[in-house]
Write a protein that holds these residues in place. Structure first.
Motif, PDB file in Angstrom:
ATOM      1  N   LYS A 145       6.796   5.087  -2.115  1.00 54.18           N
ATOM      2  CA  LYS A 145       6.459   3.990  -1.204  1.00 54.18           C
ATOM      3  C   LYS A 145       5.118   3.431  -1.671  1.00 54.18           C
ATOM      4  O   LYS A 145       4.163   4.184  -1.890  1.00 54.18           O
ATOM      5  CB  LYS A 145       6.298   4.500   0.231  1.00 54.18           C
ATOM      6  CG  LYS A 145       7.544   5.181   0.770  1.00 54.18           C
ATOM      7  CD  LYS A 145       8.637   4.182   1.049  1.00 54.18           C
ATOM      8  CE  LYS A 145       9.846   4.882   1.643  1.00 54.18           C
ATOM      9  NZ  LYS A 145      11.058   4.088   1.535  1.00 54.18           N
ATOM     10  N   TRP A 146       5.076   2.121  -1.821  1.00 52.29           N
ATOM     11  CA  TRP A 146       3.840   1.465  -2.286  1.00 52.29           C
ATOM     12  C   TRP A 146       3.174   0.749  -1.121  1.00 52.29           C
ATOM     13  O   TRP A 146       3.827   0.008  -0.369  1.00 52.29           O
ATOM     14  CB  TRP A 146       4.157   0.479  -3.411  1.00 52.29           C
ATOM     15  CG  TRP A 146       4.406   1.151  -4.737  1.00 52.29           C
ATOM     16  CD1 TRP A 146       5.394   2.045  -5.028  1.00 52.29           C
ATOM     17  CD2 TRP A 146       3.649   0.981  -5.939  1.00 52.29           C
ATOM     18  NE1 TRP A 146       5.304   2.445  -6.341  1.00 52.29           N
ATOM     19  CE2 TRP A 146       4.246   1.801  -6.929  1.00 52.29           C
ATOM     20  CE3 TRP A 146       2.534   0.214  -6.291  1.00 52.29           C
ATOM     21  CZ2 TRP A 146       3.751   1.874  -8.233  1.00 52.29           C
ATOM     22  CZ3 TRP A 146       2.049   0.279  -7.586  1.00 52.29           C
ATOM     23  CH2 TRP A 146       2.643   1.114  -8.551  1.00 52.29           C
ATOM     24  N   ILE A 147       1.861   0.995  -1.007  1.00 49.54           N
ATOM     25  CA  ILE A 147       1.090   0.422   0.099  1.00 49.54           C
ATOM     26  C   ILE A 147      -0.069  -0.380  -0.492  1.00 49.54           C
ATOM     27  O   ILE A 147      -0.775   0.122  -1.370  1.00 49.54           O
ATOM     28  CB  ILE A 147       0.526   1.563   0.983  1.00 49.54           C
ATOM     29  CG1 ILE A 147       1.697   2.312   1.623  1.00 49.54           C
ATOM     30  CG2 ILE A 147      -0.433   1.030   2.042  1.00 49.54           C
ATOM     31  CD1 ILE A 147       1.468   3.777   1.754  1.00 49.54           C
ATOM     32  N   ILE A 169       2.357  -8.814  -3.406  1.00 49.30           N
ATOM     33  CA  ILE A 169       2.230  -8.133  -2.110  1.00 49.30           C
ATOM     34  C   ILE A 169       3.570  -8.022  -1.389  1.00 49.30           C
ATOM     35  O   ILE A 169       3.866  -7.050  -0.718  1.00 49.30           O
ATOM     36  CB  ILE A 169       1.236  -8.907  -1.195  1.00 49.30           C
ATOM     37  CG1 ILE A 169      -0.119  -9.044  -1.865  1.00 49.30           C
ATOM     38  CG2 ILE A 169       1.084  -8.254   0.179  1.00 49.30           C
ATOM     39  CD1 ILE A 169      -0.650  -7.784  -2.447  1.00 49.30           C
ATOM     40  N   LYS A 170       4.374  -9.056  -1.562  1.00 46.96           N
ATOM     41  CA  LYS A 170       5.660  -9.076  -0.832  1.00 46.96           C
ATOM     42  C   LYS A 170       6.561  -7.906  -1.230  1.00 46.96           C
ATOM     43  O   LYS A 170       7.458  -7.529  -0.494  1.00 46.96           O
ATOM     44  CB  LYS A 170       6.367 -10.420  -1.019  1.00 46.96           C
ATOM     45  CG  LYS A 170       6.867 -10.662  -2.423  1.00 46.96           C
ATOM     46  CD  LYS A 170       7.615 -11.970  -2.491  1.00 46.96           C
ATOM     47  CE  LYS A 170       8.108 -12.334  -3.867  1.00 46.96           C
ATOM     48  NZ  LYS A 170       8.478 -11.294  -4.817  1.00 46.96           N
ATOM     49  N   ASP A 171       6.322  -7.333  -2.408  1.00 50.94           N
ATOM     50  CA  ASP A 171       7.182  -6.237  -2.872  1.00 50.94           C
ATOM     51  C   ASP A 171       6.729  -4.863  -2.390  1.00 50.94           C
ATOM     52  O   ASP A 171       7.373  -3.861  -2.686  1.00 50.94           O
ATOM     53  CB  ASP A 171       7.228  -6.219  -4.407  1.00 50.94           C
ATOM     54  CG  ASP A 171       7.951  -7.439  -4.946  1.00 50.94           C
ATOM     55  OD1 ASP A 171       8.724  -8.046  -4.170  1.00 50.94           O
ATOM     56  OD2 ASP A 171       7.732  -7.805  -6.111  1.00 50.94           O
ATOM     57  N   TYR A 172       5.605  -4.809  -1.703  1.00 54.05           N
ATOM     58  CA  TYR A 172       5.111  -3.508  -1.225  1.00 54.05           C
ATOM     59  C   TYR A 172       5.918  -3.051  -0.012  1.00 54.05           C
ATOM     60  O   TYR A 172       6.606  -3.852   0.638  1.00 54.05           O
ATOM     61  CB  TYR A 172       3.624  -3.607  -0.869  1.00 54.05           C
ATOM     62  CG  TYR A 172       2.716  -3.526  -2.090  1.00 54.05           C
ATOM     63  CD1 TYR A 172       1.987  -2.369  -2.354  1.00 54.05           C
ATOM     64  CD2 TYR A 172       2.601  -4.584  -2.987  1.00 54.05           C
ATOM     65  CE1 TYR A 172       1.172  -2.282  -3.477  1.00 54.05           C
ATOM     66  CE2 TYR A 172       1.792  -4.504  -4.111  1.00 54.05           C
ATOM     67  CZ  TYR A 172       1.075  -3.343  -4.347  1.00 54.05           C
ATOM     68  OH  TYR A 172       0.277  -3.248  -5.455  1.00 54.05           O
ATOM     69  N   ASP A 173       5.800  -1.759   0.297  1.00 54.10           N
ATOM     70  CA  ASP A 173       6.474  -1.219   1.484  1.00 54.10           C
ATOM     71  C   ASP A 173       5.634  -1.421   2.736  1.00 54.10           C
ATOM     72  O   ASP A 173       6.162  -1.429   3.846  1.00 54.10           O
ATOM     73  CB  ASP A 173       6.744   0.279   1.292  1.00 54.10           C
ATOM     74  CG  ASP A 173       7.710   0.492   0.145  1.00 54.10           C
ATOM     75  OD1 ASP A 173       8.894   0.226   0.338  1.00 54.10           O
ATOM     76  OD2 ASP A 173       7.260   0.881  -0.961  1.00 54.10           O
ATOM     77  N   ALA A 174       4.325  -1.523   2.562  1.00 58.84           N
ATOM     78  CA  ALA A 174       3.439  -1.767   3.719  1.00 58.84           C
ATOM     79  C   ALA A 174       2.131  -2.366   3.227  1.00 58.84           C
ATOM     80  O   ALA A 174       1.752  -2.204   2.063  1.00 58.84           O
ATOM     81  CB  ALA A 174       3.156  -0.455   4.457  1.00 58.84           C
ATOM     82  N   CYS A 175       1.459  -3.075   4.125  1.00 61.42           N
ATOM     83  CA  CYS A 175       0.139  -3.639   3.827  1.00 61.42           C
ATOM     84  C   CYS A 175      -0.805  -3.188   4.923  1.00 61.42           C
ATOM     85  O   CYS A 175      -0.458  -3.256   6.108  1.00 61.42           O
ATOM     86  CB  CYS A 175       0.134  -5.152   3.919  1.00 61.42           C
ATOM     87  SG  CYS A 175       1.144  -5.934   2.734  1.00 61.42           S
ATOM     88  N   PHE A 188       4.813 -13.696   6.279  1.00 55.30           N
ATOM     89  CA  PHE A 188       5.634 -12.485   6.205  1.00 55.30           C
ATOM     90  C   PHE A 188       4.928 -11.451   5.342  1.00 55.30           C
ATOM     91  O   PHE A 188       4.615 -11.676   4.175  1.00 55.30           O
ATOM     92  CB  PHE A 188       7.029 -12.741   5.618  1.00 55.30           C
ATOM     93  CG  PHE A 188       7.701 -11.430   5.361  1.00 55.30           C
ATOM     94  CD1 PHE A 188       8.233 -10.705   6.419  1.00 55.30           C
ATOM     95  CD2 PHE A 188       7.700 -10.849   4.094  1.00 55.30           C
ATOM     96  CE1 PHE A 188       8.785  -9.441   6.215  1.00 55.30           C
ATOM     97  CE2 PHE A 188       8.250  -9.586   3.882  1.00 55.30           C
ATOM     98  CZ  PHE A 188       8.788  -8.890   4.947  1.00 55.30           C
ATOM     99  N   LEU A 189       4.648 -10.323   5.938  1.00 53.39           N
ATOM    100  CA  LEU A 189       4.030  -9.226   5.187  1.00 53.39           C
ATOM    101  C   LEU A 189       4.816  -7.960   5.493  1.00 53.39           C
ATOM    102  O   LEU A 189       5.161  -7.714   6.647  1.00 53.39           O
ATOM    103  CB  LEU A 189       2.573  -9.032   5.620  1.00 53.39           C
ATOM    104  CG  LEU A 189       1.600 -10.087   5.133  1.00 53.39           C
ATOM    105  CD1 LEU A 189       0.297 -10.018   5.903  1.00 53.39           C
ATOM    106  CD2 LEU A 189       1.344  -9.932   3.645  1.00 53.39           C
TER     107      LEU A 189
END
Ligand code: UDP
Length: 421
Positions: A145-147, A169-175, A188-189
């Motif tokens: 999981k990428w944050i 950023i849109k490809d991350y699992d969370a921000c 959209f994040l």
């Protein structure tokens, strides 16, 4: 990329500062995440708030039983000049990410990504924009999981620069953002999460110093310990407004001639703008020898920063934009009131008129500093309130808990990551 070595820390030493609820939750989430491997990635192991946090967060998490590594990406002046432009544009300064700059950014991320090919992490936390594009070159088949952890104020970014970053950023699992106001509406994040950074109360920068020792240290930098001292600790950066601090000091000086000003700033390795702004600051200070401009080049380490904060009558953090501003919590933790710019994360640390003042202009800054210099009893009362505020909200143990909760929620178990209040 380079694996950063950190000094070990012992969680047991922190127990007396942690409330029972936090301690129990930490224990619970450490167990739930047992066996999971975490990578923290940023752009520098020295200078600025992110490296300050990771030097504590990584070894302390490890001592709790969390498997965590810290990687720093490789870059040189060419790359960091581009990423500083990107940083500035994201914080709303005018500027452009030219096609050449975009290509340099992409190329350095691609180059660094060759080191992540054999990674075997469950969670990868990418701090700030510099390494954000690494996700494009991931090779884990979507297992990890990428944050993306954003430490800057992105409430009014230059739209083109934001779009450029957003493609990654849109490809991350969370921000993770520090406060909700840094995210615009209709944006959209992936899994937007909010929690603040924090300070390490037991690091060399924040442990209590004997008054005498602290005075001895600052006097080595030419500070007269028998006269009042106002200090700003920060990189030499336009957003930190060291020139505005000098203007405010000059107003204070007219009414309070004995005052001295210390501008203490480290030169971060990923901040090529720093030198230019240091020279401007020195030029502006001119022949006024009550302004002490010191940097890590004068051997200012964490101990010296601690000493400056400990002996100051007032701490200033007159930022014009600020993701969080660790220096505010550092000052408050030492029981010193802080006069801070009314921006970003500073607003969450200073309760105006309670533990310091929020200011919008040079004149207001000067006025508030004068108030505190003239009223030592008020300054002391505010300092005490500040220390309590930090104890409740901004200690590193709370920060670790917030990360663990986020990892746990992404693991497909547990509730959505509700940050600790
Ligand atoms: N700092 C330091 N030496 C200096 C100037 C700053 O150690 O000469 C530290 C400061 O104490 C704080 C961090 O660098 O821990 C700066 O973090 P902050 O969030 O205030 O600002 P950033 O540099 O990340 O924008």
């Amino acid at each position: 990329m380079e694996l950063v070595k950190t000094e070990p820390k012992r969680y047991g030493d922190y127990l007396e500062l942690v409330d029972m609820e936090t301690a129990l939750q930490l224990e619970y989430f450490v167990k739930r995440l047992s066996g999971k491997r975490i990578a923290m990635v940023n752009a520098t192991s020295y200078g600025g708030g992110v490296s300050e946090i990771l030097h504590s967060l990584v070894p302390l998490s490890r001592d709790m039983g969390v498997k965590m590594d810290w990687w720093v990406m490789e870059g040189d002046n060419e790359f960091f000049t581009v990423t500083k432009t990107l940083h500035n544009c994201l914080q709303g300064q005018e500027g452009v990410m030219t096609p050449e700059a975009r290509e340099i950014y992409r190329r350095y991320n691609e180059h660094n990504a060759s080191d992540i090919k054999n990674w075997n992490y469950d969670f990868v936390v990418i701090h700030d924009p510099q390494p954000a594009a690494l996700i494009r070159y991931r090779n884990d088949g979507g297992r990890a999981k990428w944050i993306w952890r954003c430490h800057i104020d992105t409430s009014t970014p230059d739209p083109d620069s934001w779009d450029f970053l957003y493609q990654y950023i849109k490809d991350y699992d969370a921000c993770v953002f520090t406060v909700e106001e840094f995210v615009r509406e209709n944006q959209f994040l992936p899994n937007p999460t909010f929690f603040t950074p924090a300070i390490d109360p037991l690091s060399l920068k924040n442990i209590p110093l004997e008054r005498e020792e602290a005075e001895d240290i600052v006097s080595r930098f030419g500070v007269d310990i028998n006269r009042p001292l106002v200090t700003q600790i920060s990189r030499f950066d336009p957003w930190k407004d060291p020139l505005g601090v000098i203007d405010a000091y000059r107003i204070v000086k007219k009414d309070y001639p004995s005052v001295q000003l210390a501008l203490v700033g480290s030169m971060a390795t990923d901040d090529p703008e720093g030198w230019d702004y240091l020279y401007r600051t020195l030029r502006k200070a001119g022949e006024d020898y009550d302004i002490k401009v010191v940097t890590n080049m004068n051997r200012v380490t964490s101990l010296e920063v601690n000493a400056f904060q400990t002996v100051s009558n007032v701490i200033v953090q007159k930022s014009l934009r600020e993701g969080f501003g660790l220096t505010v919590s550092e000052g408050l933790w030492k029981g010193i009131p802080v006069v801070g710019g009314n921006v970003g994360g500073i607003r969450y640390q200073i309760d105006d008129g309670i533990n310091g003042y929020l200011v919008d202009t040079v004149e207001e800054c000067a006025e508030r500093v004068l108030t505190l210099l003239r009223n030592p009893a008020l300054a002391e009362e505010m300092g005490e309130a500040g220390r309590e505020k930090v104890r409740r909200n901004f200690l590193i143990t709370t920060n670790i808990l917030n990360y663990l909760k986020l990892f746990d929620s992404l693991n497909g178990r547990g509730d959505a990551a509700a940050p600790v209040q």
